[in-house]
Structure formats: C-alpha cells, structure tokens
Design a protein around this motif. Structure first.
Motif, mmCIF file in Angstrom:
data_model
loop_
_atom_site.group_PDB
_atom_site.id
_atom_site.type_symbol
_atom_site.label_atom_id
_atom_site.label_comp_id
_atom_site.label_asym_id
_atom_site.label_seq_id
_atom_site.Cartn_x
_atom_site.Cartn_y
_atom_site.Cartn_z
ATOM 1 N N PRO B 11 0.842 -1.199 0.000
ATOM 2 C CA PRO B 11 0.000 0.000 0.000
ATOM 3 C C PRO B 11 0.883 1.256 0.000
ATOM 4 O O PRO B 11 2.097 1.157 0.196
ATOM 5 C CB PRO B 11 -0.786 -0.129 1.317
ATOM 6 N N PRO B 12 0.279 2.419 -0.212
ATOM 7 C CA PRO B 12 1.076 3.662 -0.182
ATOM 8 C C PRO B 12 1.850 3.800 1.134
ATOM 9 O O PRO B 12 1.394 3.325 2.179
ATOM 10 C CB PRO B 12 0.007 4.753 -0.293
ATOM 11 N N VAL B 13 3.009 4.437 1.081
ATOM 12 C CA VAL B 13 3.809 4.657 2.296
ATOM 13 C C VAL B 13 2.972 5.467 3.296
ATOM 14 O O VAL B 13 2.447 6.511 2.958
ATOM 15 C CB VAL B 13 5.100 5.441 1.973
ATOM 16 N N PRO B 14 2.840 4.975 4.546
ATOM 17 C CA PRO B 14 2.102 5.736 5.574
ATOM 18 C C PRO B 14 2.984 6.831 6.164
ATOM 19 O O PRO B 14 3.561 6.675 7.237
ATOM 20 C CB PRO B 14 1.751 4.657 6.607
ATOM 21 N N TYR B 15 3.079 7.948 5.450
ATOM 22 C CA TYR B 15 4.045 8.989 5.841
ATOM 23 C C TYR B 15 3.726 9.618 7.188
ATOM 24 O O TYR B 15 4.634 9.964 7.955
ATOM 25 C CB TYR B 15 4.140 10.072 4.764
ATOM 26 N N ILE B 16 2.445 9.800 7.501
ATOM 27 C CA ILE B 16 2.098 10.439 8.777
ATOM 28 C C ILE B 16 2.567 9.568 9.942
ATOM 29 O O ILE B 16 3.232 10.036 10.869
ATOM 30 C CB ILE B 16 0.578 10.701 8.853
ATOM 31 N N GLN B 17 2.260 8.279 9.852
ATOM 32 C CA GLN B 17 2.665 7.341 10.911
ATOM 33 C C GLN B 17 4.184 7.262 11.019
ATOM 34 O O GLN B 17 4.762 7.326 12.105
ATOM 35 C CB GLN B 17 2.081 5.970 10.586
ATOM 36 N N ARG B 18 4.865 7.147 9.879
ATOM 37 C CA ARG B 18 6.328 6.997 9.916
ATOM 38 C C ARG B 18 7.013 8.270 10.396
ATOM 39 O O ARG B 18 8.049 8.214 11.065
ATOM 40 C CB ARG B 18 6.840 6.597 8.536
ATOM 41 N N THR B 19 6.458 9.424 10.045
ATOM 42 C CA THR B 19 7.057 10.670 10.513
ATOM 43 C C THR B 19 6.917 10.762 12.030
ATOM 44 O O THR B 19 7.845 11.174 12.741
ATOM 45 C CB THR B 19 6.384 11.876 9.835
ATOM 46 N N ARG B 20 5.771 10.350 12.557
ATOM 47 C CA ARG B 20 5.587 10.329 14.020
ATOM 48 C C ARG B 20 6.603 9.407 14.671
ATOM 49 O O ARG B 20 7.240 9.758 15.673
ATOM 50 C CB ARG B 20 4.180 9.823 14.372
ATOM 51 N N GLU B 21 6.763 8.206 14.094
ATOM 52 C CA GLU B 21 7.703 7.237 14.663
ATOM 53 C C GLU B 21 9.134 7.770 14.626
ATOM 54 O O GLU B 21 9.902 7.615 15.568
ATOM 55 C CB GLU B 21 7.611 5.910 13.900
#
Lengths: 126, 169
Positions: B11-21
């Motif tokens: 699926p598309p990269v989950p940028y919001i989640q990864r930026t938070r992490e």
C-alpha cells in the motif's frame, strides 16, 4: 487539483481533487529525463481533474516506481546505525539563510539585487 | 514496469505514521498534523481544461537563477517563475527530499516542459504568465495560512487563470 506522492498527507489535508503517483518523494510529477512517461502521467492527472465530481476524491494513477515496492520499506525511517542503537538525526539542518544550488546562483542573486531595476526589491518577482 | 502482480505491491507509504515514529525516536515533543474536516472545499470546473488557462504552485523549493534561494527554516516566501523560462535556469533547494533527480530534471517537481507540451497539443488553452513556487516543510500551520496562502491566492486571482495545479513535494 493536487498531484501527490504522499497519499495519506494529502487526504488528511483535505485536497478537493487529487491524483496519487506512487513514487518516492521528490518525484510528484514524474521521473528525470523521461518526457514521454511524464507526459502520460500529466495527461492522466488532467483527465482525473475533469472526471472527479466528489469533493475529496484522490485518484490512484497506474504507475509504479520499480518492479518491486521494496523502496517503501526504508521511506521516512529513523536512521539507526546498527540494531539496538539509538536513532541518529540524519536530517539536513534547517538553515535560516538562503540555500543556493550553486555558488553561481548566489552571485547571480547578489547581482540581481544590486541593480537599479531589482524586481526582487520592487516586490514584483521575489 | 507494470509486469509484477498487484499481490506483490505494498500500500502507499504511511508517511504520517512513519514521521511520528521517526520524530518519537529522535525525542521530539508531540506535534499536530494538518487535518481538515470533510467535505473538502469545492469549486466546479466552469469549462473544459482545453478551454482553460492553468496556473501551478509547487512546494519543491524551486527558484530561477538570479532569484534569492529559499531558506530551510519556515520560509513562507514564494517565487514567481515566468512560464516562458529557460528550463536550464531553474534550480531546486529543500531540506526534506532527495534533490538528485529534481536537479537532473526539474520537471520531476515543477512540470514546466510537460505542461508546455500539453498546451501545444491543445489539452490546455494556455499557462498563467507565471507559476509560483515555495517551500514545503514549514512547521507553522498558522504562518502558512496567514502569510503564504493568502499571498498565493491573491496572485492567482490577479492572474485571471481558470484552474490551479498543486505540485506538493
């Protein structure tokens, strides 16, 4: 109409119309030196622009960056030098001064500003 | 390029989640992502794109040789790029994406040649006299709303264009 390579961010922001291109960041409108591909991407984007009739719709364009999606595994990850180590901040520093691509650009901008007809200082082209 | 099956696709990269992490891992305080309540603002197309003049706003940090480059810290200024610009005079500067390909071919983030060709083919009537560029990665939503966006909207209204294409990076 917004092109986007970050589908979740554009959806959260609430773009009225979107066209999602599933490429790594830095390629929202296509690949370097591939005018035929980029033309096709833009033609599809414009077609979506005209077709979308529901606010907030993001159309998924049918292009892939590579034969495998492995590039996504490392996208936007903290830099950890070895397993178990603390994350290291590997981001580019957010310098408060203008960041020129080349020294020549810095000289050209300085030259622009020193002229009598400085468009920058006239607020016309800044 | 599309030879593998959909099953192998992610699926598309989950940028919001990864930026938070990522920011959690670096010890940053909590921050708020831009989130708008639906429905999205809507303006129907008044005529086909083939009869429309198109403007463009790119957040890729694009400037023309001779202009002041963008800074990397909450720079809410913008640049006007004439759409008859010589593409070889365009540059890219940004702290938050890999600039290699944009500096090889600016059309990756500022599709000027791509759109000029589509005008030649009749897909669009014409381009605005100028396209606009700014930075992304501005951490203050308030400054974007109060400083950058109103300035860009005013320019687009003055330009009497029909539609605007956003190219965020």
């Amino acid at each position: 109409m917004s092109m986007t390579s970050a589908r979740d961010i554009s959806a959260s922001a609430g773009v009225p119309r979107g066209a999602f291109l599933d490429y790594p960041l830095g390629h929202t409108a296509g690949r370097p030196n591939e005018p035929e591909l980029n033309h096709s991407i833009m033609a599809d984007t414009l077609a979506a622009f005209e077709a979308i009739d529901e606010p907030g719709t993001i159309v998924d364009l049918s292009y892939h960056w590579a034969s495998s999606d492995e590039w996504k595994d490392g996208a936007m990850r903290p830099f950890v030098p070895h397993p178990g180590a603390a994350a290291i901040d590997d981001r580019v520093e957010r310098f408060p001064e203008p960041q020129y691509q080349t020294d020549d650009d810095a000289e050209a901008a300085a030259s622009t500003h020193s002229g009598r007809d400085c468009l920058v200082c006239a607020g016309v082209d800044f | 390029m599309n030879s593998v099956t959909t099953a192998e696709r992610q699926p598309p990269v989950p940028y919001i989640q990864r930026t938070r992490e990522k920011y959690d891992a670096l010890g940053y305080d909590e921050f708020r992502w831009l989130a708008s309540e639906p429905p999205a603002p809507w303006a129907p197309l008044r005529k086909p794109l083939a009869e429309s003049h198109l403007g463009l706003i790119s957040t890729g940090g694009v400037y023309r040789n001779g202009q002041t480059a963008f800074s990397y810290k909450d720079d809410t200024t913008y640049r006007a790029i004439p759409t008859d610009v010589d593409t070889s005079h365009l540059r890219a500067t940004h702290f938050a994406y890999d600039l290699t390909d944009a500096r090889t071919d600016i059309n990756c983030v500022f599709p000027i040649d791509t759109l000029r060709r589509l005008v030649g083919e009749g897909a669009i009537t014409g381009l605005a006299q100028s396209f606009y560029t700014c930075m992304g990665g501005i951490y203050s939503q308030r400054r974007v709303r109060e400083e950058l966006v109103p300035a860009l909207v005013e320019r687009c209204v003055d330009d009497e264009i029909d539609v605007v294409l956003l190219v965020p990076v």
